[in-house]
Design an enzyme around this catalytic site. Structure first.
Site: not given
Ligand SMILES: NC(=O)CC(=O)C(=O)O
Length: 273
Positions: A44, A113, A154
């Site tokens: 990401e 996302k 994520c």
């Molecule tokens: N950074 C993200 O999108 C998610 C994350 O860090 C988490 O769900 O914990």
């Protein structure tokens, strides 16, 4: 097409220098391809530091500088390339977007996302991605000839229904470019991958940037891959590294035969619509 193939997960050391990030990513993609990887994924926010204050500055149209570089890397190395994610600008809005390329360098998928990372753990950690970004509205599956692959980014890994739908659509592998942090990383990063893999009896991999202790958002790292039995089959610590994992779809089918969840669901009583 072979039922066993190698994937490479690039835990890139992302810096504030976009050109440096693109150059380094291309170099590591070549290295991974030379080691036999057929599907390669970046993390990401591979071209920019992760943080709401950075997204407007690093955002690009698609196609643009970063995605042109990804397309070239996929074509030069004849691999499927999952371009982690970049901040994307479209019609005045910003998104956290993953683009995917086939071995000819053609963009075959674009995933924004879906669930923005808005959390507040008092005294420990707070983040509000929606201060800068808009959410995507589509699910994304692409075919590689080896197997279908589902993409989510994520925070999306916390929503089990997406993985379930991807499984239903025939995916053998789910890829989650992600950047968990020093609070949620040790608590949830690995267990979420195991959960998605076990629930759906498929391969799951999550790809993080390397940890930079000087960054405003410190990534947990620990890029890893989990098999359909729920075992971690490959894993990094927090430094820059290419993680290789061998995906074996015959093994996935064996697990599905041994514990035939797919045929035992009581759809007469419940159903995820
Ligand atoms: N950074 C993200 O999108 C998610 C994350 O860090 C988490 O769900 O914990």
């Amino acid at each position: 097409m072979a039922s066993a193939f190698r994937i490479a997960l690039i835990q890139l050391a992302v810096t504030a220098n976009k050109v440096e990030n693109l150059t380094r990513a291309s170099k590591l993609i070549s290295e991974a391809a030379k080691s036999g990887a057929k599907i390669i994924s970046l993390p990401e926010c591979f071209n920019s530091p992760y943080g709401t204050k950075y997204f407007p500055e690093y955002a690009e149209k698609i196609p643009g500088q970063s995605t042109e570089s990804l397309s070239k890397a996929a074509k030069d190395n004849e691999v499927f390339l999952v371009g982690g994610s970049i901040p994307e600008e479209d019609n005045g809005k910003l998104y956290n977007t993953c683009t995917v390329y086939n071995p000819k360098g053609e963009m075959i998928a674009k995933h924004r996302k879906i669930h923005l990372f808005d959390i507040d753990i008092p005294g420990k950690f707070k983040f509000k991605e929606s201060d800068a970004l808009s959410p995507g509205n589509t699910l994304t599956v692409f075919d590689t000839g080896f197997c279908k692959v589902g993409i989510a980014i994520c925070y999306d890994i916390r929503f089990a229904e997406i993985a379930q739908l991807y499984c239903k659509q025939g995916c053998g592998l789910l890829l989650y470019p992600g950047a968990f942090n020093m609070t949620t990383g040790p608590a949830h990063w690995e267990i979420l991958q195991k959960a998605r893999a076990l629930d759906n009896q498929l391969y799951v991999a999550a790809i993080s940037p390397a940890r930079d202790e000087t960054a405003s958002y410190i990534a947990w790292g620990h890029t890893s891959a989990v098999n359909p039995w729920g075992e971690v089959i490959a894993k990094a610590n927090h430094e820059e590294k290419i993680v290789y994992a061998d995906i074996d779809l015959a093994y996935m089918n064996e697990v599905r035969q041994q514990i035939p969840l797919q045929h035992q669901r009581r759809h007469d009583l419940y159903q995820v619509l």
